[in-house]
Motif scaffolding. Sequence first.
Motif, PDB file in Angstrom:
ATOM      1  N   HIS A 201     -21.666 -12.385  11.103  1.00 42.09           N
ATOM      2  CA  HIS A 201     -21.691 -13.763  10.604  1.00 42.09           C
ATOM      3  C   HIS A 201     -20.374 -14.494  10.910  1.00 42.09           C
ATOM      4  CE1 HIS A 201     -25.372 -12.795   8.448  1.00 42.09           C
ATOM      5  NE2 HIS A 201     -24.764 -11.757   7.895  1.00 42.09           N
ATOM      6  N   LEU A 202     -19.509 -13.856  11.683  1.00 37.36           N
ATOM      7  CA  LEU A 202     -18.168 -14.395  11.957  1.00 37.36           C
ATOM      8  C   LEU A 202     -17.438 -14.724  10.658  1.00 37.36           C
ATOM      9  CD1 LEU A 202     -18.883 -16.671  15.058  1.00 37.36           C
ATOM     10  CD2 LEU A 202     -18.013 -14.325  15.009  1.00 37.36           C
ATOM     11  N   THR A 203     -17.605 -13.848   9.671  1.00 39.83           N
ATOM     12  CA  THR A 203     -16.961 -14.036   8.373  1.00 39.83           C
ATOM     13  C   THR A 203     -15.547 -13.491   8.410  1.00 39.83           C
ATOM     14  OG1 THR A 203     -19.080 -13.829   7.224  1.00 39.83           O
ATOM     15  CG2 THR A 203     -17.091 -13.482   5.918  1.00 39.83           C
ATOM     16  N   PRO A 204     -14.551 -14.278   8.009  1.00 43.48           N
ATOM     17  CA  PRO A 204     -13.175 -13.748   7.959  1.00 43.48           C
ATOM     18  C   PRO A 204     -13.038 -12.704   6.866  1.00 43.48           C
ATOM     19  CG  PRO A 204     -13.271 -15.949   7.003  1.00 43.48           C
ATOM     20  CD  PRO A 204     -14.630 -15.689   7.606  1.00 43.48           C
ATOM     21  N   VAL A 205     -12.155 -11.753   7.084  1.00 36.92           N
ATOM     22  CA  VAL A 205     -11.995 -10.649   6.133  1.00 36.92           C
ATOM     23  C   VAL A 205     -10.518 -10.369   5.856  1.00 36.92           C
ATOM     24  CG1 VAL A 205     -14.135  -9.520   6.846  1.00 36.92           C
ATOM     25  CG2 VAL A 205     -11.991  -8.862   7.931  1.00 36.92           C
ATOM     26  N   THR A 206     -10.277  -9.843   4.682  1.00 37.13           N
ATOM     27  CA  THR A 206      -9.022  -9.165   4.369  1.00 37.13           C
ATOM     28  C   THR A 206      -9.382  -7.717   4.083  1.00 37.13           C
ATOM     29  OG1 THR A 206      -7.849 -11.086   3.480  1.00 37.13           O
ATOM     30  CG2 THR A 206      -7.149  -8.932   2.704  1.00 37.13           C
ATOM     31  N   LEU A 207      -8.674  -6.807   4.723  1.00 34.13           N
ATOM     32  CA  LEU A 207      -8.894  -5.385   4.519  1.00 34.13           C
ATOM     33  C   LEU A 207      -7.617  -4.762   3.972  1.00 34.13           C
ATOM     34  CD1 LEU A 207     -10.712  -4.479   7.873  1.00 34.13           C
ATOM     35  CD2 LEU A 207     -11.762  -5.101   5.690  1.00 34.13           C
ATOM     36  N   GLU A 208      -7.677  -4.275   2.750  1.00 32.64           N
ATOM     37  CA  GLU A 208      -6.548  -3.575   2.137  1.00 32.64           C
ATOM     38  C   GLU A 208      -6.881  -2.092   2.140  1.00 32.64           C
ATOM     39  OE1 GLU A 208      -3.771  -4.854   1.523  1.00 32.64           O
ATOM     40  OE2 GLU A 208      -4.233  -6.998   1.580  1.00 32.64           O
ATOM     41  N   LEU A 209      -6.271  -1.343   3.044  1.00 37.70           N
ATOM     42  CA  LEU A 209      -6.662   0.041   3.276  1.00 37.70           C
ATOM     43  C   LEU A 209      -5.577   1.001   2.792  1.00 37.70           C
ATOM     44  CD1 LEU A 209      -8.240  -0.660   6.786  1.00 37.70           C
ATOM     45  CD2 LEU A 209      -9.300  -0.830   4.532  1.00 37.70           C
ATOM     46  N   GLY A 210      -5.144   1.936   3.615  1.00 33.86           N
ATOM     47  CA  GLY A 210      -4.161   2.911   3.128  1.00 33.86           C
ATOM     48  C   GLY A 210      -3.435   3.562   4.274  1.00 33.86           C
ATOM     49  N   GLY A 211      -3.187   4.849   4.172  1.00 33.27           N
ATOM     50  CA  GLY A 211      -2.481   5.568   5.223  1.00 33.27           C
ATOM     51  C   GLY A 211      -1.443   6.517   4.666  1.00 33.27           C
ATOM     52  N   LYS A 212      -0.792   7.228   5.566  1.00 36.36           N
ATOM     53  CA  LYS A 212       0.210   8.216   5.161  1.00 36.36           C
ATOM     54  C   LYS A 212       1.579   7.541   5.083  1.00 36.36           C
ATOM     55  CE  LYS A 212      -0.181  12.506   6.142  1.00 36.36           C
ATOM     56  NZ  LYS A 212      -0.763  12.891   4.825  1.00 36.36           N
ATOM     57  N   SER A 213       1.917   7.112   3.878  1.00 27.41           N
ATOM     58  CA  SER A 213       3.146   6.357   3.655  1.00 27.41           C
ATOM     59  C   SER A 213       4.323   7.306   3.402  1.00 27.41           C
ATOM     60  CB  SER A 213       2.975   5.416   2.462  1.00 27.41           C
ATOM     61  OG  SER A 213       1.916   4.505   2.698  1.00 27.41           O
ATOM     62  N   PRO A 214       5.342   7.292   4.261  1.00 25.23           N
ATOM     63  CA  PRO A 214       6.458   8.234   4.099  1.00 25.23           C
ATOM     64  C   PRO A 214       7.597   7.692   3.238  1.00 25.23           C
ATOM     65  CG  PRO A 214       6.668   7.090   6.188  1.00 25.23           C
ATOM     66  CD  PRO A 214       5.435   6.544   5.533  1.00 25.23           C
ATOM     67  N   SER A 215       8.317   8.602   2.632  1.00 27.32           N
ATOM     68  CA  SER A 215       9.635   8.296   2.064  1.00 27.32           C
ATOM     69  C   SER A 215      10.667   9.027   2.915  1.00 27.32           C
ATOM     70  CB  SER A 215       9.742   8.771   0.608  1.00 27.32           C
ATOM     71  OG  SER A 215       9.154   7.861  -0.281  1.00 27.32           O
ATOM     72  N   ILE A 216      11.542   8.263   3.560  1.00 24.71           N
ATOM     73  CA  ILE A 216      12.592   8.833   4.395  1.00 24.71           C
ATOM     74  C   ILE A 216      13.861   8.935   3.552  1.00 24.71           C
ATOM     75  CG2 ILE A 216      13.976   8.534   6.483  1.00 24.71           C
ATOM     76  CD1 ILE A 216      11.689   6.840   7.617  1.00 24.71           C
ATOM     77  N   VAL A 217      14.395  10.129   3.438  1.00 24.15           N
ATOM     78  CA  VAL A 217      15.588  10.327   2.620  1.00 24.15           C
ATOM     79  C   VAL A 217      16.739  10.745   3.538  1.00 24.15           C
ATOM     80  CG1 VAL A 217      16.601  11.502   0.642  1.00 24.15           C
ATOM     81  CG2 VAL A 217      14.138  11.027   0.687  1.00 24.15           C
ATOM     82  N   MET A 218      17.765   9.888   3.608  1.00 20.26           N
ATOM     83  CA  MET A 218      18.916  10.127   4.472  1.00 20.26           C
ATOM     84  C   MET A 218      19.945  11.003   3.752  1.00 20.26           C
ATOM     85  SD  MET A 218      18.009   8.286   7.124  1.00 20.26           S
ATOM     86  CE  MET A 218      19.470   7.805   8.045  1.00 20.26           C
ATOM     87  N   LYS A 219      20.887  11.531   4.515  1.00 21.69           N
ATOM     88  CA  LYS A 219      21.870  12.461   3.955  1.00 21.69           C
ATOM     89  C   LYS A 219      22.813  11.795   2.956  1.00 21.69           C
ATOM     90  CE  LYS A 219      25.107  12.000   7.875  1.00 21.69           C
ATOM     91  NZ  LYS A 219      26.168  11.288   7.137  1.00 21.69           N
TER      92      LYS A 219
END
Length: 452
Positions: A201-219
């Motif tokens: 229908h050519l309908t605009p969308v917003t997609l709120e999905l996910g994923g593997k979100s990292p926490s980077i910890v520096m020295k």
Amino acid sequence: MYESVFHKQKQFFQTKDTLAIPTRIKALKQLKDAIKLHEDDIFSAMRADYNKNESDAFLTEIGIIYSEINFHIENLKDWAAPVDVKTPVTHFGAKSTIYKEPFGVTLIISPWNYPFNLAMAPLVGALSAGNTAILKPSEHTPNVSSTISRIIASAFPEKYVTTIEGGIETNQQLLDLPFDYIFYTGSSQVGKIVMEAASKHLTPVTLELGGKSPSIVMKDANLKLAAKRIVWGKFMNAGQTCVATDYVYADNRIKDQLVKHLKHYTHKFYNKEFESEDYMQIINDRHFKRVHGYIEGDIAYGGRSHKSKRMIEPTIIQNADFSHPAMKEEIFGPVLPVLGFDDLEKAMIDIRDMPDPLALYVFTEDRSAARHIIENIPFGGGAVNDTMFHLATPHLPFGGRGHSGMGKYHGRYSFDTFTHEKSILHQTTLFDIPLRYPNYRKFQKLLKYIWK
């Protein structure tokens, strides 16, 4: 099956009754009053569906919606006003204006992990922008979904806002309808289905999905504070949060020390809850089995479970690598792998080789290093020296990119998402510049001068 409801909303929207700013503000206030009236019902429903306690429910589900509604009421008049923008010299005599108009009939499909918050937050934006809305809450939290239906029915007529409960077949039937806008929160797999259906229908969308979100910890990070904030964000809601730290990637020089702090705060924050069986449940048996299957390898803390209660103890797996089962997909549960790196640039390549995460967190005292990471890894949003707290400000857009989603919302960005910006050029009739007409060849030198 749902065509009649859709057409009722379409007809109501065409009356233009939703457009006036006072009407929109009234709708937002009605929503807030209805939520207040049913607060106890929401608490009871969340306890019944997945053992969420009242304090967590208010903090992460209800209070944040009150704040969002208040912010919209306070700012709506300014957001909805036409905006005059610059006009180039080539359009001398004209005036340029952007008008704000709602899309129309919207569909909001919400998930089970924050079933109230993630249904109501986009609804606030839809109402603020002047749309009608059909909510489809998750079938995996039936008590919360039923409560949402009662709240909406007490606040709005069906032709304005309504809730439709059901499972996959309900989603499919709704997606067959020609909505003017679709807002979906959930998995990437289902997000693809939503986008494919919307394309018909050519309908605009917003997609709120996910994923593997990292926490980077520096020295150079404050390790105690890093561990405290990672643990809080990760194991809240039993790890069933789209922007929770999915894995920690720590400098090998401080990794072991960081793990000690992670263990300390996990025990301090969540041991009593787990021992008393007051910890959050995994949403269903299928997800319990999936998440429980990740608990293998060098377990630094946790690992226990109560299968009958669908409860998994917050678990830390140290010395993990990218071949570990927990690194194959988004965990979405209380299991935290800790990986180590020797070289930051190589670590950044590792992260970039994976699908774009919804969030990324950097723990360091070096601002230039933090900026280097932020500018060289694609992700939705995040924080430096914190986790998840970027969600709580209405001044920052929230959303993913690529595999983690498209579009954004929260605060002003929710209003913008559900609003079409209509560009209008107001042209003068006091004079008529001849350059635009077929004799423009006479003015070729002048045109080249203006445009160059």
